[in-house]
Write a protein that holds these residues in place. Structure first.
Motif, PDB file in Angstrom:
ATOM      1  N   VAL A 212       3.826  -7.491  14.970  1.00  0.00           N
ATOM      2  CA  VAL A 212       4.113  -6.610  13.853  1.00  0.00           C
ATOM      3  C   VAL A 212       2.863  -5.793  13.589  1.00  0.00           C
ATOM      4  CG1 VAL A 212       4.553  -6.557  11.354  1.00  0.00           C
ATOM      5  CG2 VAL A 212       5.787  -8.176  12.800  1.00  0.00           C
ATOM      6  N   VAL A 213       3.049  -4.515  13.338  1.00  0.00           N
ATOM      7  CA  VAL A 213       1.952  -3.671  12.891  1.00  0.00           C
ATOM      8  C   VAL A 213       2.387  -3.023  11.590  1.00  0.00           C
ATOM      9  CG1 VAL A 213       1.098  -3.203  15.228  1.00  0.00           C
ATOM     10  CG2 VAL A 213       2.676  -1.598  14.170  1.00  0.00           C
ATOM     11  N   VAL A 214       1.407  -2.688  10.769  1.00  0.00           N
ATOM     12  CA  VAL A 214       1.707  -1.964   9.540  1.00  0.00           C
ATOM     13  C   VAL A 214       0.976  -0.634   9.640  1.00  0.00           C
ATOM     14  CG1 VAL A 214       1.700  -1.993   7.035  1.00  0.00           C
ATOM     15  CG2 VAL A 214       1.944  -4.139   8.288  1.00  0.00           C
ATOM     16  N   LYS A 215       1.729   0.432   9.373  1.00  0.00           N
ATOM     17  CA  LYS A 215       1.215   1.791   9.526  1.00  0.00           C
ATOM     18  C   LYS A 215       1.213   2.512   8.188  1.00  0.00           C
ATOM     19  CE  LYS A 215       3.007   2.481  14.222  1.00  0.00           C
ATOM     20  NZ  LYS A 215       3.858   3.353  15.057  1.00  0.00           N
TER      21      LYS A 215
ATOM     22  N   LYS B  63      -0.205   6.166  11.784  1.00  0.00           N
ATOM     23  CA  LYS B  63      -1.349   5.368  12.255  1.00  0.00           C
ATOM     24  C   LYS B  63      -1.281   3.913  11.793  1.00  0.00           C
ATOM     25  CE  LYS B  63      -3.700   8.786  14.096  1.00  0.00           C
ATOM     26  NZ  LYS B  63      -4.150   8.812  15.452  1.00  0.00           N
ATOM     27  N   ILE B  64      -1.663   3.011  12.681  1.00  0.00           N
ATOM     28  CA  ILE B  64      -1.720   1.581  12.381  1.00  0.00           C
ATOM     29  C   ILE B  64      -2.980   1.283  11.575  1.00  0.00           C
ATOM     30  CG2 ILE B  64      -1.966  -0.726  13.398  1.00  0.00           C
ATOM     31  CD1 ILE B  64      -0.481   0.388  15.887  1.00  0.00           C
ATOM     32  N   PHE B  65      -2.825   0.447  10.532  1.00  0.00           N
ATOM     33  CA  PHE B  65      -4.013  -0.044   9.826  1.00  0.00           C
ATOM     34  C   PHE B  65      -4.111  -1.563   9.858  1.00  0.00           C
ATOM     35  CE2 PHE B  65      -0.996   0.052   6.288  1.00  0.00           C
ATOM     36  CZ  PHE B  65      -1.299  -1.071   5.546  1.00  0.00           C
ATOM     37  N   ALA B  66      -3.065  -2.264  10.315  1.00  0.00           N
ATOM     38  CA  ALA B  66      -3.127  -3.724  10.448  1.00  0.00           C
ATOM     39  C   ALA B  66      -2.246  -4.172  11.606  1.00  0.00           C
ATOM     40  CB  ALA B  66      -2.694  -4.404   9.164  1.00  0.00           C
TER      41      ALA B  66
ATOM     42  N   LEU C  55      -6.408  10.641   8.225  1.00  0.00           N
ATOM     43  CA  LEU C  55      -5.117  11.333   8.358  1.00  0.00           C
ATOM     44  C   LEU C  55      -5.245  12.784   7.896  1.00  0.00           C
ATOM     45  CD1 LEU C  55      -2.602   8.708   6.906  1.00  0.00           C
ATOM     46  CD2 LEU C  55      -2.863   9.353   9.302  1.00  0.00           C
ATOM     47  N   PRO C  56      -4.483  13.682   8.494  1.00  0.00           N
ATOM     48  CA  PRO C  56      -4.414  15.040   7.956  1.00  0.00           C
ATOM     49  C   PRO C  56      -3.881  14.977   6.521  1.00  0.00           C
ATOM     50  CG  PRO C  56      -3.295  14.911  10.076  1.00  0.00           C
ATOM     51  CD  PRO C  56      -3.639  13.515   9.680  1.00  0.00           C
ATOM     52  N   LYS C  57      -4.325  15.868   5.678  1.00  0.00           N
ATOM     53  CA  LYS C  57      -3.929  15.828   4.264  1.00  0.00           C
ATOM     54  C   LYS C  57      -2.420  15.801   4.073  1.00  0.00           C
ATOM     55  CE  LYS C  57      -8.127  17.472   2.288  1.00  0.00           C
ATOM     56  NZ  LYS C  57      -8.791  18.209   1.264  1.00  0.00           N
ATOM     57  N   LYS C  58      -1.695  16.479   4.965  1.00  0.00           N
ATOM     58  CA  LYS C  58      -0.231  16.517   4.818  1.00  0.00           C
ATOM     59  C   LYS C  58       0.412  15.155   5.076  1.00  0.00           C
ATOM     60  CE  LYS C  58       0.803  17.950   9.582  1.00  0.00           C
ATOM     61  NZ  LYS C  58       1.467  16.736   9.989  1.00  0.00           N
ATOM     62  N   ASP C  59      -0.283  14.249   5.785  1.00  0.00           N
ATOM     63  CA  ASP C  59       0.273  12.926   6.091  1.00  0.00           C
ATOM     64  C   ASP C  59      -0.221  11.840   5.147  1.00  0.00           C
ATOM     65  OD1 ASP C  59       1.683  13.933   8.251  1.00  0.00           O
ATOM     66  OD2 ASP C  59       0.096  13.478   9.695  1.00  0.00           O
ATOM     67  N   ARG C  60      -1.129  12.174   4.230  1.00  0.00           N
ATOM     68  CA  ARG C  60      -1.676  11.158   3.322  1.00  0.00           C
ATOM     69  C   ARG C  60      -0.696  10.861   2.201  1.00  0.00           C
ATOM     70  NH1 ARG C  60      -7.915  13.276   2.731  1.00  0.00           N
ATOM     71  NH2 ARG C  60      -8.312  13.264   4.973  1.00  0.00           N
ATOM     72  N   PRO C  61      -0.587   9.575   1.828  1.00  0.00           N
ATOM     73  CA  PRO C  61       0.294   9.217   0.708  1.00  0.00           C
ATOM     74  C   PRO C  61      -0.283   9.663  -0.628  1.00  0.00           C
ATOM     75  CG  PRO C  61      -0.757   7.248   1.614  1.00  0.00           C
ATOM     76  CD  PRO C  61      -1.184   8.416   2.447  1.00  0.00           C
TER      77      PRO C  61
ATOM     78  N   LYS D 242       0.846  -1.200   0.000  1.00  0.00           N
ATOM     79  CA  LYS D 242       0.000   0.000   0.000  1.00  0.00           C
ATOM     80  C   LYS D 242       0.885   1.256   0.000  1.00  0.00           C
ATOM     81  CE  LYS D 242      -3.809  -2.235   0.526  1.00  0.00           C
ATOM     82  NZ  LYS D 242      -4.145  -2.637  -0.820  1.00  0.00           N
ATOM     83  N   PRO D 243       0.453   2.319  -0.683  1.00  0.00           N
ATOM     84  CA  PRO D 243       1.239   3.556  -0.693  1.00  0.00           C
ATOM     85  C   PRO D 243       1.470   4.094   0.725  1.00  0.00           C
ATOM     86  CG  PRO D 243      -0.492   3.647  -2.351  1.00  0.00           C
ATOM     87  CD  PRO D 243      -0.741   2.408  -1.525  1.00  0.00           C
ATOM     88  N   GLY D 244       2.717   4.379   1.033  1.00  0.00           N
ATOM     89  CA  GLY D 244       3.065   4.962   2.325  1.00  0.00           C
ATOM     90  C   GLY D 244       3.105   3.978   3.487  1.00  0.00           C
ATOM     91  N   ALA D 245       2.876   2.693   3.222  1.00  0.00           N
ATOM     92  CA  ALA D 245       2.848   1.695   4.308  1.00  0.00           C
ATOM     93  C   ALA D 245       4.260   1.357   4.775  1.00  0.00           C
ATOM     94  CB  ALA D 245       2.135   0.437   3.844  1.00  0.00           C
TER      95      ALA D 245
END
Length: 112
Positions: free
Chosen positions: A26-29, A33-36, A106-112, A13-16
């Motif tokens: 293990v977490v994937v962020k 932020k964690i998403f998995a 996510l704030p727009k500045k942190d989005r991939p 995933k982009p930015g993961a």
């Protein structure tokens, strides 16, 4: 699906990126932020819906292989068993949906 294949899907995933904030887990962020959540067992923790009520659909469909995640389950997070009754493609779709939910907050500045 193996754990390595699931992690590879998450990391595609982009930015993961992968993190290990707790021993053996293990977490994937995406961004901060964690998403998995990929614990040491055969489960993946994902945000299944924006509300607990909507995420309960997984519990009704797969009562033996889906559970409310401790502590964050009230926010729509479930733990899904990999290799059980839930088809692999549905688990991958749940990961994709979790990623989308987390990115959307996510704030727009942190989005991939």
């Amino acid at each position: 699906m193996t754990r390595a294949e699931l992690i590879a899907h998450c990391l595609a995933k982009p930015g993961a990126w992968q993190d290990t904030p707790w021993e053996d887990d293990v977490v994937v962020k995406v961004g901060p932020k964690i998403f998995a959540f990929l614990g040491s067992g055969a489960t993946v923790g994902v945000k299944c819906a924006p509300t607990r009520e909507a995420a309960d659909e997984w519990l009704h469909r797969f009562p033996d292989d889906a559970a409310v995640m401790p502590y964050i389950g009230r926010s729509g997070w479930n733990s899904l068993t990999v290799g059980g009754a839930i088809p692999d493609e549905e688990i991958l779709e749940a990961v994709d949906e979790s990623y989308r939910w987390v990115v959307s907050k996510l704030p727009k500045k942190d989005r991939p």
